[in-house]
Design an enzyme around this catalytic site. Sequence first.
Site, PDB file in Angstrom:
ATOM      1  N   HIS A   1       0.864  -1.196   0.000  1.00  0.00           N
ATOM      2  CA  HIS A   1       0.000   0.000   0.000  1.00  0.00           C
ATOM      3  C   HIS A   1       0.890   1.232   0.000  1.00  0.00           C
ATOM      4  O   HIS A   1       1.394   1.641   1.047  1.00  0.00           O
ATOM      5  CB  HIS A   1      -0.914   0.001   1.234  1.00  0.00           C
ATOM      6  CG  HIS A   1      -1.960   1.069   1.185  1.00  0.00           C
ATOM      7  ND1 HIS A   1      -3.299   0.796   1.385  1.00  0.00           N
ATOM      8  CD2 HIS A   1      -1.886   2.406   0.953  1.00  0.00           C
ATOM      9  CE1 HIS A   1      -3.988   1.925   1.287  1.00  0.00           C
ATOM     10  NE2 HIS A   1      -3.152   2.918   1.033  1.00  0.00           N
TER      11      HIS A   1
ATOM     12  N   HIS B   1       1.523   5.311  -1.654  1.00  0.00           N
ATOM     13  CA  HIS B   1       1.179   6.473  -2.487  1.00  0.00           C
ATOM     14  C   HIS B   1       2.489   7.116  -2.934  1.00  0.00           C
ATOM     15  O   HIS B   1       3.110   7.841  -2.155  1.00  0.00           O
ATOM     16  CB  HIS B   1       0.349   7.481  -1.691  1.00  0.00           C
ATOM     17  CG  HIS B   1      -0.943   6.906  -1.174  1.00  0.00           C
ATOM     18  ND1 HIS B   1      -2.111   6.934  -1.900  1.00  0.00           N
ATOM     19  CD2 HIS B   1      -1.236   6.254  -0.020  1.00  0.00           C
ATOM     20  CE1 HIS B   1      -3.074   6.333  -1.206  1.00  0.00           C
ATOM     21  NE2 HIS B   1      -2.566   5.914  -0.073  1.00  0.00           N
ATOM     22  N   VAL B   2       2.893   6.838  -4.169  1.00  0.00           N
ATOM     23  CA  VAL B   2       4.136   7.465  -4.656  1.00  0.00           C
ATOM     24  C   VAL B   2       3.873   8.881  -5.156  1.00  0.00           C
ATOM     25  O   VAL B   2       4.809   9.602  -5.468  1.00  0.00           O
ATOM     26  CB  VAL B   2       4.833   6.630  -5.769  1.00  0.00           C
ATOM     27  CG1 VAL B   2       5.274   5.285  -5.219  1.00  0.00           C
ATOM     28  CG2 VAL B   2       3.960   6.471  -6.991  1.00  0.00           C
ATOM     29  N   ARG B   3       2.558   9.255  -5.247  1.00  0.00           N
ATOM     30  CA  ARG B   3       2.183  10.553  -5.823  1.00  0.00           C
ATOM     31  C   ARG B   3       2.703  10.644  -7.257  1.00  0.00           C
ATOM     32  O   ARG B   3       2.874   9.637  -7.927  1.00  0.00           O
ATOM     33  CB  ARG B   3       2.686  11.725  -4.964  1.00  0.00           C
ATOM     34  CG  ARG B   3       2.297  11.645  -3.485  1.00  0.00           C
ATOM     35  CD  ARG B   3       0.820  11.664  -3.243  1.00  0.00           C
ATOM     36  NE  ARG B   3       0.485  11.899  -1.827  1.00  0.00           N
ATOM     37  CZ  ARG B   3      -0.622  11.456  -1.243  1.00  0.00           C
ATOM     38  NH1 ARG B   3      -1.497  10.734  -1.908  1.00  0.00           N
ATOM     39  NH2 ARG B   3      -0.880  11.741   0.020  1.00  0.00           N
TER      40      ARG B   3
ATOM     41  N   LYS C   1      -9.100  -0.019  -6.471  1.00  0.00           N
ATOM     42  CA  LYS C   1      -9.228   0.498  -5.110  1.00  0.00           C
ATOM     43  C   LYS C   1     -10.550   1.220  -4.927  1.00  0.00           C
ATOM     44  O   LYS C   1     -10.898   2.113  -5.697  1.00  0.00           O
ATOM     45  CB  LYS C   1      -8.063   1.464  -4.838  1.00  0.00           C
ATOM     46  CG  LYS C   1      -8.118   2.176  -3.496  1.00  0.00           C
ATOM     47  CD  LYS C   1      -7.621   1.292  -2.357  1.00  0.00           C
ATOM     48  CE  LYS C   1      -7.797   1.941  -0.991  1.00  0.00           C
ATOM     49  NZ  LYS C   1      -6.855   3.031  -0.761  1.00  0.00           N
TER      50      LYS C   1
ATOM     51  N   HIS D   1     -10.765   0.768   1.031  1.00  0.00           N
ATOM     52  CA  HIS D   1     -10.659   1.726   2.120  1.00  0.00           C
ATOM     53  C   HIS D   1     -11.916   1.482   2.945  1.00  0.00           C
ATOM     54  O   HIS D   1     -13.014   1.929   2.600  1.00  0.00           O
ATOM     55  CB  HIS D   1     -10.601   3.163   1.597  1.00  0.00           C
ATOM     56  CG  HIS D   1     -10.384   4.165   2.679  1.00  0.00           C
ATOM     57  ND1 HIS D   1      -9.206   4.840   2.851  1.00  0.00           N
ATOM     58  CD2 HIS D   1     -11.202   4.579   3.675  1.00  0.00           C
ATOM     59  CE1 HIS D   1      -9.305   5.632   3.904  1.00  0.00           C
ATOM     60  NE2 HIS D   1     -10.507   5.505   4.422  1.00  0.00           N
TER      61      HIS D   1
ATOM     62  N   HIS E   1      -5.111  -1.001   5.419  1.00  0.00           N
ATOM     63  CA  HIS E   1      -4.781  -0.289   6.661  1.00  0.00           C
ATOM     64  C   HIS E   1      -5.814  -0.493   7.766  1.00  0.00           C
ATOM     65  O   HIS E   1      -6.446   0.443   8.246  1.00  0.00           O
ATOM     66  CB  HIS E   1      -4.550   1.205   6.420  1.00  0.00           C
ATOM     67  CG  HIS E   1      -5.512   1.866   5.454  1.00  0.00           C
ATOM     68  ND1 HIS E   1      -6.871   1.832   5.604  1.00  0.00           N
ATOM     69  CD2 HIS E   1      -5.284   2.565   4.318  1.00  0.00           C
ATOM     70  CE1 HIS E   1      -7.427   2.492   4.606  1.00  0.00           C
ATOM     71  NE2 HIS E   1      -6.499   2.937   3.815  1.00  0.00           N
TER      72      HIS E   1
ATOM     73  N   ASP F   1       1.174   2.512   3.620  1.00  0.00           N
ATOM     74  CA  ASP F   1       0.306   3.675   3.404  1.00  0.00           C
ATOM     75  C   ASP F   1       1.105   4.968   3.543  1.00  0.00           C
ATOM     76  O   ASP F   1       0.602   5.973   4.052  1.00  0.00           O
ATOM     77  CB  ASP F   1      -0.898   3.669   4.341  1.00  0.00           C
ATOM     78  CG  ASP F   1      -2.015   4.585   3.842  1.00  0.00           C
ATOM     79  OD1 ASP F   1      -1.943   5.037   2.682  1.00  0.00           O
ATOM     80  OD2 ASP F   1      -2.953   4.840   4.614  1.00  0.00           O
TER      81      ASP F   1
ATOM     82  N   HIS G   1       2.359  14.641   2.050  1.00  0.00           N
ATOM     83  CA  HIS G   1       1.705  15.895   1.661  1.00  0.00           C
ATOM     84  C   HIS G   1       2.696  17.025   1.887  1.00  0.00           C
ATOM     85  O   HIS G   1       3.511  16.953   2.814  1.00  0.00           O
ATOM     86  CB  HIS G   1       0.492  16.181   2.557  1.00  0.00           C
ATOM     87  CG  HIS G   1      -0.641  15.230   2.383  1.00  0.00           C
ATOM     88  ND1 HIS G   1      -1.512  15.298   1.326  1.00  0.00           N
ATOM     89  CD2 HIS G   1      -1.048  14.195   3.151  1.00  0.00           C
ATOM     90  CE1 HIS G   1      -2.417  14.343   1.453  1.00  0.00           C
ATOM     91  NE2 HIS G   1      -2.161  13.650   2.540  1.00  0.00           N
TER      92      HIS G   1
END
Length: 372
Positions: free
Chosen positions: A23, A25-27, A107, A151, A193, A267, A271
């Site tokens: 899980h 988030h590489v953006r 997802k 989620h 998660h 996860d 940001h």
Amino acid sequence: VQLIKDTDGRVTSIVMRKPFDMHHHVRDGEMLKVIAPMLARRFAGGIIMPNTSPPIVTAKQVGDYRKRLLDETGEDFTPLMTMYLTDTLDCDEVMEASKLHDMFGVKYYPRGLTTNSDSGVADPASLWTPGTRPYEVLQTLSRIRRTLLLHAADGFDRTGKELNPYEQEPHFIRETLPRIKDAHPHLKISVEHLSTIEGADYMQSNGDAFLGCSLTSQHLLLDTRDLHRGGFNAHRSWFPIIQGEEHKERLLALAKKGLPFVWLGTDSAPHPVSDKEAACCKGGVMMVHAGIELYAEAFDKAGALANLEDFASKNGPNFYGVQQSNDTITLRRQSWTVLENFSLPVADGADPRSGVVRPFRLGEQVEWQLAA
Ligand SMILES: [Zn+2]
């Protein structure tokens, strides 16, 4: 796995198969370039989350995003791409992406409940109601043996009343997940998660080759006291929200067994500081800089380092049907300090904090270190 001990019998280092992060988030853009090398250093591969802006909903987007990532990680990294379940996601795109671009799952985001979830499914009932697009996508996933990633949160109860955020996951586990399973008995499902006692108990009783879950290190290491000590700490704020100590202990008890349907998913969700230290703080924190090290800390605390390799390096790839890595990593019991923020280019005239990304535990110690 090899545990090396000192004369007192204390584990001082671990040699284990290179893990998978199920899980992440590489953006995209400049952020992706910062994240990707840290990810590939620690992990042989992993699930790449699709909630970029705009979200990943076509086969072409999957292929392009995969390429942008591999350009930064190098070809040794195995990205398991995903698509974003919207109310209009096209089954043909799902099939095409899975055929052409290593697309392993779709997802589900409940609309509005987490970062970039504005395109998420409006009504969870469409997951089990024939005739809706999300239902058709789930049927397609069953057929092509790809995974639905959840989620696991409901925003509202059956009467339409908004739920207490601490109740979002328990409600989903009780009311929504069983309906999805009943409607799609051959669908592979991963609950992402996991954050509550209710979730852990459900997985313990129902986990199998078709149903598994990922666990973050933050939900194994922190509880509400860490979030609210002396005031609200924006840099310890995630979705799903951190729960009380008894939830943390229950999740750790589930993780430490090494059960085949429980695996690692950081996860990591960076940001810019301008979005964290804001009137409404976004959920998610960068974890990748200590992505495996923090799990060693949690498993060490639970006296379960011998099961870390199953949890981190075997169970996830086995569930998704990809090869485990033949490479190894070495973790040493040696504390180090997270010293610096990460920087991104800032557009002319923009808030300078939009170019700063703060890693988890900035200025604090991490107990385990990845050997070079
Ligand atoms: Zn996430």
